[in-house]
Every structure is written in C-alpha cells, then in structure tokens.
Design an enzyme around this catalytic site. Structure first.
Site, short mmCIF file in Angstrom:
data_model
loop_
_atom_site.label_atom_id
_atom_site.label_comp_id
_atom_site.label_asym_id
_atom_site.label_seq_id
_atom_site.Cartn_x
_atom_site.Cartn_y
_atom_site.Cartn_z
N TYR A 299 57.40 -15.32 66.70
CA TYR A 299 57.06 -14.63 67.61
C TYR A 299 55.66 -15.03 68.02
CZ TYR A 299 54.47 -10.42 68.72
OH TYR A 299 53.64 -9.38 70.19
N THR B 150 53.29 -10.10 73.02
CA THR B 150 54.60 -9.50 73.79
C THR B 150 53.45 -10.08 75.41
OG1 THR B 150 54.34 -8.14 71.63
CG2 THR B 150 55.57 -7.69 73.45
N TRP C 197 62.65 -3.90 74.02
CA TRP C 197 62.51 -2.75 74.08
C TRP C 197 61.54 -1.69 75.30
CZ3 TRP C 197 58.73 -5.92 71.21
CH2 TRP C 197 57.42 -5.42 71.13
N ASP D 36 53.53 -3.10 70.82
CA ASP D 36 53.22 -3.19 69.45
C ASP D 36 52.90 -4.72 68.80
OD1 ASP D 36 53.26 -3.40 66.76
OD2 ASP D 36 54.93 -2.16 66.24
N TRP E 5 61.61 -9.12 68.13
CA TRP E 5 62.79 -9.75 68.67
C TRP E 5 63.52 -10.72 69.77
CZ3 TRP E 5 65.89 -5.44 70.60
CH2 TRP E 5 65.12 -4.17 69.62
N ASP F 228 59.00 -9.26 73.06
CA ASP F 228 58.62 -10.69 72.92
C ASP F 228 58.69 -12.40 73.42
OD1 ASP F 228 58.10 -8.88 71.00
OD2 ASP F 228 58.71 -9.37 69.87
#
Length: 174
Positions: free
Chosen positions: A162, A165, A101, A76, A153, A120
């Site tokens: 951010y 990812t 995650w 995501d 994250w 991230d």
C-alpha cells in the site's frame, strides 16, 4: 612450529572452556530462556501483521485541512496528492488497486450527493510525509466489503504494498 600452534590452541581451548563454565554458573537456563523469549516477542511486535489494517495508524492521526475536502468523506489512508500523485491519479511507479470501496459524499457547493470511489495505489512503500486521513463517514463492518475501508485493497494486485489512496467521483448518487 606445530608444537607452538598446539600450545596456542590448547590455551585458547582452556580459555573458552573457562569462560563458558563461568557463564553457565552465573547465568542459568531460565534467564537465557527469558531473554530469548523477550527478544522473540520484541521482534514479533516490530513485524507487520497481515492482512494490513490501517485502523492502528488512525489512532494518532490528526485530521488535516486536506482531509476535510468533501470528496474525502469516507477516506481511510494516505492522500496521494501529498505523496507524489494527485487527487485522482496514483504517483509514478504505483498502480491503482483492482478493487475499491465506495462512499457517498455531499458536495457543499451544489448540495448534491456523489458516489466516490476510493482506490488504493499499490506497489510503492508508504512515505511518512504523506497526509493520513481517517474520515470514514458511512463505513460499514468488514462483511460489507464494498463499504469497508480498513483493509488493504491492494490484495487483488500483483504488487500488494500500500502507498496511498485516490478519490474519484464516479457519478451522482440517486
């Protein structure tokens, strides 16, 4: 010379006073408060809400070909491979998040399940040209933090912004 300046300032005072009184007659306090409230509300809508939540971006996102790659089954966010990095490394000027995650993804080539860590990359602003993916297979509610991908994250890093990812295979799922 002072009399000339005094007359000039006196005329300026009268002009400002006349303008202010005319404005007060035609625009009441309520209309001023309504316009001020609308401005504050508009500014609040443009301000990012913390903590950062990527679900809002997912609503308009279309799944690209890059997003259907098997390692991205629980991803995501923006792909680092389309914003200056690679599948497994952050772009220069950013750093991997200290926490991440994990998803379990099936490799269609060998039919095996693999644990994939999603980190991230933090410290650079997000770029609009990056591919956004929202696959979220196996995502769990927010109280299962290690399986929840809808938060920023980067919160554990010094640079909390951010950027993108990465998807790193950490081992075979058993």
């Amino acid at each position: 010379m002072n009399k000339y300046i005094d007359r000039l300032l006196s005329g300026l005072d009268k002009a400002v006073e006349t303008s202010a009184r005319g404005s007060a007659r035609s625009h009441g306090r309520r209309s001023f408060l309504a316009r001020a409230g609308a401005s504050v509300l508009g500014a609040a809508a443009l301000t990012p809400v913390l903590p950062f939540d990527r679900r809002a971006s997912a609503a308009g996102a279309e799944t690209a070909d890059e997003c259907s790659y098997w390692r991205h089954c629980a991803l995501d966010g923006n792909l680092c491979s389309t914003s200056g990095g690679s599948l497994t490394s952050c772009p220069p000027g950013s750093s991997a998040s200290a926490v991440s995650w994990v998803g379990t993804c099936t490799n269609p080539e060998d039919g095996k399940d693999y644990l994939v860590s999603y980190n991230d990359c933090c410290g650079k602003p997000t770029v609009s040209s990056a591919t956004f993916c929202y696959t979220s297979e196996g995502e769990r509610p927010g109280y299962r933090m290690g399986l929840y991908n809808d938060i920023n994250w980067c919160m554990a890093n010094t640079d909390k912004g951010y950027h993108c990812t990465v998807s790193v295979v950490v081992g075979l799922a058993e």
